[in-house]
Scaffold this motif. Structure first.
Motif, PDB file in Angstrom:
ATOM      1  N   PHE A   1      58.066 -46.872-102.026  1.00 31.25           N
ATOM      2  CA  PHE A   1      58.947 -46.261-101.031  1.00 31.25           C
ATOM      3  C   PHE A   1      58.995 -46.633 -99.619  1.00 31.25           C
ATOM      4  O   PHE A   1      58.504 -45.943 -98.990  1.00 31.25           O
ATOM      5  N   ASP A   2      59.512 -47.987 -99.923  1.00 34.85           N
ATOM      6  CA  ASP A   2      60.157 -48.849 -98.400  1.00 34.85           C
ATOM      7  C   ASP A   2      58.658 -49.684 -97.990  1.00 34.85           C
ATOM      8  O   ASP A   2      58.566 -49.915 -96.631  1.00 34.85           O
ATOM      9  N   MET A   3      56.911 -49.309 -98.325  1.00 37.61           N
ATOM     10  CA  MET A   3      56.223 -49.270 -97.755  1.00 37.61           C
ATOM     11  C   MET A   3      56.518 -50.941 -98.200  1.00 37.61           C
ATOM     12  O   MET A   3      56.047 -51.974 -99.152  1.00 37.61           O
ATOM     13  N   SER A   4      55.691 -52.254 -97.062  1.00 42.89           N
ATOM     14  CA  SER A   4      54.500 -53.283 -96.912  1.00 42.89           C
ATOM     15  C   SER A   4      54.072 -54.079 -98.187  1.00 42.89           C
ATOM     16  O   SER A   4      53.114 -52.484 -98.550  1.00 42.89           O
ATOM     17  N   LYS A   5      53.887 -54.333 -99.807  1.00 47.59           N
ATOM     18  CA  LYS A   5      53.332 -54.623-100.350  1.00 47.59           C
ATOM     19  C   LYS A   5      51.822 -55.693 -99.908  1.00 47.59           C
ATOM     20  O   LYS A   5      52.570 -56.325 -98.996  1.00 47.59           O
ATOM     21  N   LYS A   6      50.400 -54.777-100.090  1.00 44.08           N
ATOM     22  CA  LYS A   6      49.653 -55.251-100.190  1.00 44.08           C
ATOM     23  C   LYS A   6      48.568 -55.707-101.507  1.00 44.08           C
ATOM     24  O   LYS A   6      48.997 -55.066-101.611  1.00 44.08           O
ATOM     25  N   LYS A   7      48.082 -57.149-100.864  1.00 41.91           N
ATOM     26  CA  LYS A   7      47.954 -57.178-102.365  1.00 41.91           C
ATOM     27  C   LYS A   7      45.821 -56.022-102.052  1.00 41.91           C
ATOM     28  O   LYS A   7      45.649 -55.922-101.059  1.00 41.91           O
ATOM     29  N   ILE A   8      46.166 -55.934-103.368  1.00 39.16           N
ATOM     30  CA  ILE A   8      44.472 -54.710-103.159  1.00 39.16           C
ATOM     31  C   ILE A   8      43.277 -55.552-103.744  1.00 39.16           C
ATOM     32  O   ILE A   8      43.166 -56.419-105.133  1.00 39.16           O
ATOM     33  N   SER A   9      41.739 -55.380-103.152  1.00 37.64           N
ATOM     34  CA  SER A   9      40.859 -56.180-103.277  1.00 37.64           C
ATOM     35  C   SER A   9      40.442 -55.260-104.118  1.00 37.64           C
ATOM     36  O   SER A   9      40.398 -54.474-104.456  1.00 37.64           O
ATOM     37  N   ARG A  10      38.872 -56.276-105.174  1.00 36.04           N
ATOM     38  CA  ARG A  10      38.659 -55.714-105.943  1.00 36.04           C
ATOM     39  C   ARG A  10      36.864 -54.681-105.089  1.00 36.04           C
ATOM     40  O   ARG A  10      36.974 -53.725-105.185  1.00 36.04           O
ATOM     41  N   THR A  11      36.958 -55.342-103.887  1.00 35.45           N
ATOM     42  CA  THR A  11      36.332 -54.249-103.243  1.00 35.45           C
ATOM     43  C   THR A  11      36.574 -52.830-103.092  1.00 35.45           C
ATOM     44  O   THR A  11      36.026 -51.923-103.036  1.00 35.45           O
ATOM     45  N   GLN A  12      38.203 -52.785-102.653  1.00 37.60           N
ATOM     46  CA  GLN A  12      39.037 -51.282-102.766  1.00 37.60           C
ATOM     47  C   GLN A  12      38.633 -50.509-103.676  1.00 37.60           C
ATOM     48  O   GLN A  12      38.482 -49.494-104.446  1.00 37.60           O
ATOM     49  N   ILE A  13      38.737 -51.099-105.583  1.00 34.55           N
ATOM     50  CA  ILE A  13      38.653 -50.853-106.762  1.00 34.55           C
ATOM     51  C   ILE A  13      37.310 -50.258-106.597  1.00 34.55           C
ATOM     52  O   ILE A  13      37.276 -49.105-106.906  1.00 34.55           O
ATOM     53  N   ILE A  14      36.273 -51.073-105.941  1.00 34.22           N
ATOM     54  CA  ILE A  14      35.315 -50.568-105.959  1.00 34.22           C
ATOM     55  C   ILE A  14      34.660 -49.412-105.665  1.00 34.22           C
ATOM     56  O   ILE A  14      34.152 -48.874-106.175  1.00 34.22           O
ATOM     57  N   GLY A  15      35.371 -49.229-104.083  1.00 34.37           N
ATOM     58  CA  GLY A  15      34.966 -48.012-103.792  1.00 34.37           C
ATOM     59  C   GLY A  15      36.145 -46.875-104.365  1.00 34.37           C
ATOM     60  O   GLY A  15      35.315 -45.489-103.833  1.00 34.37           O
ATOM     61  N   VAL A  16      36.785 -46.734-105.197  1.00 31.69           N
ATOM     62  CA  VAL A  16      37.271 -45.771-105.506  1.00 31.69           C
ATOM     63  C   VAL A  16      36.564 -45.756-106.739  1.00 31.69           C
ATOM     64  O   VAL A  16      36.362 -44.198-107.167  1.00 31.69           O
ATOM     65  N   LEU A  17      35.896 -46.466-107.059  1.00 36.57           N
ATOM     66  CA  LEU A  17      35.481 -46.042-108.115  1.00 36.57           C
ATOM     67  C   LEU A  17      33.660 -45.624-107.910  1.00 36.57           C
ATOM     68  O   LEU A  17      33.233 -44.999-108.509  1.00 36.57           O
ATOM     69  N   LEU A  18      33.412 -45.946-107.227  1.00 39.15           N
ATOM     70  CA  LEU A  18      32.218 -45.193-106.537  1.00 39.15           C
ATOM     71  C   LEU A  18      32.287 -43.798-105.896  1.00 39.15           C
ATOM     72  O   LEU A  18      31.466 -42.645-106.211  1.00 39.15           O
ATOM     73  N   MET A  19      33.699 -43.339-105.597  1.00 38.32           N
ATOM     74  CA  MET A  19      33.804 -42.254-105.349  1.00 38.32           C
ATOM     75  C   MET A  19      33.770 -41.645-106.612  1.00 38.32           C
ATOM     76  O   MET A  19      33.594 -39.722-106.140  1.00 38.32           O
ATOM     77  N   ILE A  20      34.559 -41.962-107.581  1.00 38.93           N
ATOM     78  CA  ILE A  20      34.335 -40.993-109.255  1.00 38.93           C
ATOM     79  C   ILE A  20      33.072 -40.883-109.088  1.00 38.93           C
ATOM     80  O   ILE A  20      32.976 -40.028-109.857  1.00 38.93           O
ATOM     81  N   ALA A  21      32.487 -41.890-108.917  1.00 42.05           N
ATOM     82  CA  ALA A  21      30.887 -41.922-109.145  1.00 42.05           C
ATOM     83  C   ALA A  21      30.288 -40.275-108.143  1.00 42.05           C
ATOM     84  O   ALA A  21      29.287 -39.936-109.430  1.00 42.05           O
ATOM     85  N   GLY A  22      30.179 -40.659-107.052  1.00 41.15           N
ATOM     86  CA  GLY A  22      30.056 -39.448-106.688  1.00 41.15           C
ATOM     87  C   GLY A  22      30.806 -37.840-106.696  1.00 41.15           C
ATOM     88  O   GLY A  22      29.428 -36.999-106.648  1.00 41.15           O
ATOM     89  N   VAL A  23      31.742 -38.265-107.039  1.00 45.22           N
ATOM     90  CA  VAL A  23      32.009 -36.610-107.533  1.00 45.22           C
ATOM     91  C   VAL A  23      31.241 -36.797-109.148  1.00 45.22           C
ATOM     92  O   VAL A  23      31.262 -35.386-108.881  1.00 45.22           O
ATOM     93  N   ILE A  24      30.664 -37.361-109.788  1.00 46.30           N
ATOM     94  CA  ILE A  24      30.642 -37.145-110.905  1.00 46.30           C
ATOM     95  C   ILE A  24      29.343 -36.003-110.195  1.00 46.30           C
ATOM     96  O   ILE A  24      28.671 -35.316-111.392  1.00 46.30           O
ATOM     97  N   VAL A  25      28.706 -36.949-109.861  1.00 49.25           N
ATOM     98  CA  VAL A  25      26.591 -36.454-109.310  1.00 49.25           C
ATOM     99  C   VAL A  25      27.155 -35.170-108.546  1.00 49.25           C
ATOM    100  O   VAL A  25      26.403 -34.181-108.899  1.00 49.25           O
ATOM    101  N   LEU A  26      28.075 -35.080-107.943  1.00 49.04           N
ATOM    102  CA  LEU A  26      28.651 -33.636-106.955  1.00 49.04           C
ATOM    103  C   LEU A  26      28.971 -32.876-108.071  1.00 49.04           C
ATOM    104  O   LEU A  26      27.638 -31.416-107.947  1.00 49.04           O
ATOM    105  N   LYS A  27      29.500 -33.131-109.405  1.00 55.20           N
ATOM    106  CA  LYS A  27      29.768 -32.055-110.641  1.00 55.20           C
ATOM    107  C   LYS A  27      28.473 -31.481-111.125  1.00 55.20           C
ATOM    108  O   LYS A  27      28.343 -30.224-111.632  1.00 55.20           O
ATOM    109  N   TRP A  28      27.333 -32.875-111.027  1.00 55.38           N
ATOM    110  CA  TRP A  28      25.471 -31.802-112.035  1.00 55.38           C
ATOM    111  C   TRP A  28      25.654 -31.115-111.223  1.00 55.38           C
ATOM    112  O   TRP A  28      24.567 -30.197-111.039  1.00 55.38           O
TER     113      TRP A  28
END
Length: 141
Positions: free
Chosen positions: A114-141
């Motif tokens: 979508f005409d956005m400048s390409k940015k490098k995705i870091s390992r910490t960003q992926i870990i952040g999303v995985l932590l959010m997923i873990a948080g939602v799993i905890v919320l679900k319990w």
């Protein structure tokens, strides 16, 4: 700081809108509520444009039809949000929506879609999303 303020305000209003839309949809139907929300949002935005006397709308023909179709996407977002709130509740819906937004944002940034400048995705960003997923799993319990 200004960007953070608007992001926080947007998040607060998205949550309030989710609750209001879910309530409206339980009375008049989901697509009807989406249409009503889109209409009232359009009228409010139009009122603001008139009040601030902004004439840049005259350049609408310079906007790609792909991007001008954003309102159609908003109707789908509203429908999905209202349906999810009825099924899962507000907290879980917003949590999952945030994860979906982050995953799509990472894809757009990483690929430069979508005409956005390409940015490098870091390992910490992926870990952040995985932590959010873990948080939602905890919320679900």
């Amino acid at each position: 700081m200004k960007g953070i303020f608007f992001a926080l305000a947007g998040g607060f209003f998205l949550t309030l809108q989710s609750v209001a839309n879910a309530e409206i949809s339980s009375h008049i139907g989901t697509w009807q509520a989406a249409a009503m929300t889109q209409l009232t949002g359009f009228l409010f935005a139009l009122l603001i444009v008139v009040l601030i006397r902004d004439k840049t709308y005259r350049q609408l023909n310079r906007v790609s039809p792909l991007y001008a179709s954003g309102g159609m996407l908003a109707a789908i977002v509203l429908f999905c949000n209202m349906t999810a709130v009825h099924i899962m509740g507000v907290t879980l819906t917003i949590g999952v929506f945030l994860i979906a937004q982050l995953v799509m944002a990472l894809a757009i940034d990483g690929k430069g879609w979508f005409d956005m400048s390409k940015k490098k995705i870091s390992r910490t960003q992926i870990i952040g999303v995985l932590l959010m997923i873990a948080g939602v799993i905890v919320l679900k319990w």
